[in-house]
Design a protein around this motif. Sequence first.
Motif, PDB file in Angstrom:
ATOM      1  N   GLU A 209     -55.646 -23.889 -46.338  1.00 46.30           N
ATOM      2  CA  GLU A 209     -54.685 -22.641 -46.449  1.00 46.30           C
ATOM      3  C   GLU A 209     -54.622 -22.246 -44.765  1.00 46.30           C
ATOM      4  OE1 GLU A 209     -57.948 -22.847 -48.019  1.00 46.30           O
ATOM      5  OE2 GLU A 209     -56.397 -23.321 -49.790  1.00 46.30           O
ATOM      6  N   TYR A 210     -55.603 -22.555 -44.011  1.00 47.27           N
ATOM      7  CA  TYR A 210     -55.693 -22.332 -42.492  1.00 47.27           C
ATOM      8  C   TYR A 210     -54.558 -23.313 -41.801  1.00 47.27           C
ATOM      9  CZ  TYR A 210     -57.769 -21.850 -37.804  1.00 47.27           C
ATOM     10  OH  TYR A 210     -57.955 -21.462 -36.428  1.00 47.27           O
ATOM     11  N   ILE A 211     -54.469 -24.411 -42.432  1.00 48.06           N
ATOM     12  CA  ILE A 211     -53.549 -25.488 -41.785  1.00 48.06           C
ATOM     13  C   ILE A 211     -52.053 -25.022 -42.420  1.00 48.06           C
ATOM     14  CG2 ILE A 211     -52.789 -27.969 -41.864  1.00 48.06           C
ATOM     15  CD1 ILE A 211     -55.969 -28.441 -42.119  1.00 48.06           C
ATOM     16  N   ILE A 212     -51.947 -24.797 -43.378  1.00 44.57           N
ATOM     17  CA  ILE A 212     -50.750 -24.528 -44.199  1.00 44.57           C
ATOM     18  C   ILE A 212     -50.028 -23.349 -43.651  1.00 44.57           C
ATOM     19  CG2 ILE A 212     -49.656 -23.891 -46.136  1.00 44.57           C
ATOM     20  CD1 ILE A 212     -51.323 -25.921 -47.725  1.00 44.57           C
ATOM     21  N   ALA A 213     -51.025 -22.313 -43.437  1.00 43.24           N
ATOM     22  CA  ALA A 213     -50.235 -21.224 -42.625  1.00 43.24           C
ATOM     23  C   ALA A 213     -49.724 -21.486 -41.286  1.00 43.24           C
ATOM     24  CB  ALA A 213     -51.538 -20.120 -42.748  1.00 43.24           C
ATOM     25  N   ASP A 214     -50.657 -22.227 -40.412  1.00 39.59           N
ATOM     26  CA  ASP A 214     -49.846 -22.511 -39.159  1.00 39.59           C
ATOM     27  C   ASP A 214     -48.751 -23.395 -39.275  1.00 39.59           C
ATOM     28  OD1 ASP A 214     -50.181 -22.549 -36.361  1.00 39.59           O
ATOM     29  OD2 ASP A 214     -51.155 -24.668 -36.314  1.00 39.59           O
ATOM     30  N   LEU A 215     -48.586 -24.416 -40.081  1.00 41.10           N
ATOM     31  CA  LEU A 215     -47.223 -25.263 -40.369  1.00 41.10           C
ATOM     32  C   LEU A 215     -46.103 -24.432 -40.655  1.00 41.10           C
ATOM     33  CD1 LEU A 215     -49.071 -28.336 -42.169  1.00 41.10           C
ATOM     34  CD2 LEU A 215     -47.799 -28.258 -40.014  1.00 41.10           C
ATOM     35  N   GLU A 216     -46.547 -23.254 -41.573  1.00 42.42           N
ATOM     36  CA  GLU A 216     -45.495 -22.490 -42.061  1.00 42.42           C
ATOM     37  C   GLU A 216     -44.924 -21.522 -41.081  1.00 42.42           C
ATOM     38  OE1 GLU A 216     -44.258 -22.012 -45.276  1.00 42.42           O
ATOM     39  OE2 GLU A 216     -43.339 -20.221 -44.662  1.00 42.42           O
ATOM     40  N   GLN A 217     -45.778 -20.894 -40.155  1.00 39.90           N
ATOM     41  CA  GLN A 217     -45.360 -19.922 -39.170  1.00 39.90           C
ATOM     42  C   GLN A 217     -44.537 -20.818 -38.288  1.00 39.90           C
ATOM     43  OE1 GLN A 217     -46.309 -19.749 -35.614  1.00 39.90           O
ATOM     44  NE2 GLN A 217     -47.828 -21.147 -35.957  1.00 39.90           N
ATOM     45  N   ALA A 218     -44.794 -22.065 -37.908  1.00 40.57           N
ATOM     46  CA  ALA A 218     -44.216 -23.034 -36.994  1.00 40.57           C
ATOM     47  C   ALA A 218     -42.752 -23.401 -37.426  1.00 40.57           C
ATOM     48  CB  ALA A 218     -45.063 -24.184 -36.755  1.00 40.57           C
ATOM     49  N   LEU A 219     -42.871 -23.751 -38.945  1.00 42.73           N
ATOM     50  CA  LEU A 219     -41.465 -24.097 -39.471  1.00 42.73           C
ATOM     51  C   LEU A 219     -40.508 -22.769 -39.582  1.00 42.73           C
ATOM     52  CD1 LEU A 219     -43.112 -26.235 -42.344  1.00 42.73           C
ATOM     53  CD2 LEU A 219     -41.264 -27.198 -40.665  1.00 42.73           C
ATOM     54  N   SER A 220     -41.023 -21.836 -39.608  1.00 39.68           N
ATOM     55  CA  SER A 220     -40.235 -20.585 -39.609  1.00 39.68           C
ATOM     56  C   SER A 220     -39.716 -20.415 -38.447  1.00 39.68           C
ATOM     57  CB  SER A 220     -41.024 -19.259 -40.216  1.00 39.68           C
ATOM     58  OG  SER A 220     -41.776 -18.845 -38.774  1.00 39.68           O
ATOM     59  N   LYS A 221     -40.066 -20.959 -37.395  1.00 48.00           N
ATOM     60  CA  LYS A 221     -39.363 -20.760 -36.194  1.00 48.00           C
ATOM     61  C   LYS A 221     -38.007 -21.663 -35.993  1.00 48.00           C
ATOM     62  CE  LYS A 221     -43.429 -19.138 -33.608  1.00 48.00           C
ATOM     63  NZ  LYS A 221     -44.488 -19.618 -33.163  1.00 48.00           N
ATOM     64  N   ILE A 222     -37.738 -22.809 -36.989  1.00 47.24           N
ATOM     65  CA  ILE A 222     -36.826 -23.587 -36.697  1.00 47.24           C
ATOM     66  C   ILE A 222     -35.619 -23.107 -37.507  1.00 47.24           C
ATOM     67  CG2 ILE A 222     -38.075 -25.488 -35.530  1.00 47.24           C
ATOM     68  CD1 ILE A 222     -37.963 -26.745 -38.342  1.00 47.24           C
TER      69      ILE A 222
END
Length: 386
Positions: free
Chosen positions: A373-386
């Motif tokens: 969940e910790y890794i996915i949340a980080d990927l999610e917020q970074a993907l939301s920036k593109i």
Amino acid sequence: MDLSYILNELGEERENYFNAIAPPIIQTSNFKFNTVEDFRAALADEYQGNLYSRGFNPTIDILRKKLAALDGAEDALVFSSGIAAITVPVLALLQSGDEVVCVENPYSWTIKLFKEFLPKFGITTTFVDGTDLSQIENAINHKTKLIYLESPNTFSFDVQNLEGVSKIAKANGILTMIDNSYCSPLYQQPIAYGIDLVAQSATKYLAGHSDVVAGVVTGKKELLEKIFNKEYLNIGAALAPQNAWLLLRGLRTLPIRLEKISDTADKVIAYLNAHPKVERVLHPFSATNKDLALAKAQMKKCGGLFSIVLKDADLLKIETFCNGLKHISMAVSWGGYESLIIPACAGISKADFDANNNRHVLIRIYVGLEEAEYIIADLEQALSKI
Ligand SMILES: *Cc1c(COP(=O)(O)O)cnc(C)c1O
């Protein structure tokens, strides 16, 4: 041999060091002899025992026994880096005029070894895709002395048929060597398929804590003795006893780390596969891998390393995504406790970057020991920036 026995007991002669559970770091450069006769015997054959720590050392020996057993090999040599565990055996086994057949896209310094270093000594290499056995068969000739594999490799995860390659090699009197870092001995056993030499960057899963650089090669005693007596001692890339001890410590938890990492990676991959901004996920067990059946037959699991391609990937998108990560670190290496990311474009000058080149747009992700969940949340917020 039982995995638990290898990791907990094999090679550990506790009665020789006060019954201590943890092995000692024998921090010595040299070993004493009581008679000229003993000294002469040790000098005549360093492979048999402890003389000088550029060769063997008791802490190193414990590690060698465990690493050989993990691979189902007769013996192991350990080195101060993974690339030394590749370079030294290759230098020992080849001579001027010999030829190598090597898979395309192995580890970056392996490419440099075959493309730039060995030609200085009159050794040439033919690179082949390697996913099709006939390519390997067509590339060999009477000068071919080594077939070098990396299955899977660690950016695009191409796999080779280990049993098939070893049969072709044996029929032609050619040695085979593989870089098995991606799988570790827990997920792939190349010696059981007839591969002669198995190298690994022990820096990765075996050590597992991002605090030591080390390498190992395993194989038949006869072959390793030949490597040890000349190039190993001459090049002097031995592992320090302190680092061998860190590796022994890392090995204790190898199975549990790999299991956790693999489970977490499955969850992260499922998340990325379903994400609208991700074009595809590349790893050996991916449904789109054309050699999926072979990968599943040869390998138990995949561990934590895979690559992604963003939808309509360009330099700006890749950089925005990678720069936007808060917990996943941008760094080389993998196999430790921490999740990492490395975009292929970081190794390419901006002028040379080509968004239409499949390899240029790859972003490699390594899933560590954090919660999914910790890794996915980080990927999610970074993907939301593109
Ligand atoms: C890291 C790595 C190497 C080199 O190992 P070092 O320990 O860094 O010298 C070789 N092969 C693969 C697949 C690697 O990932």
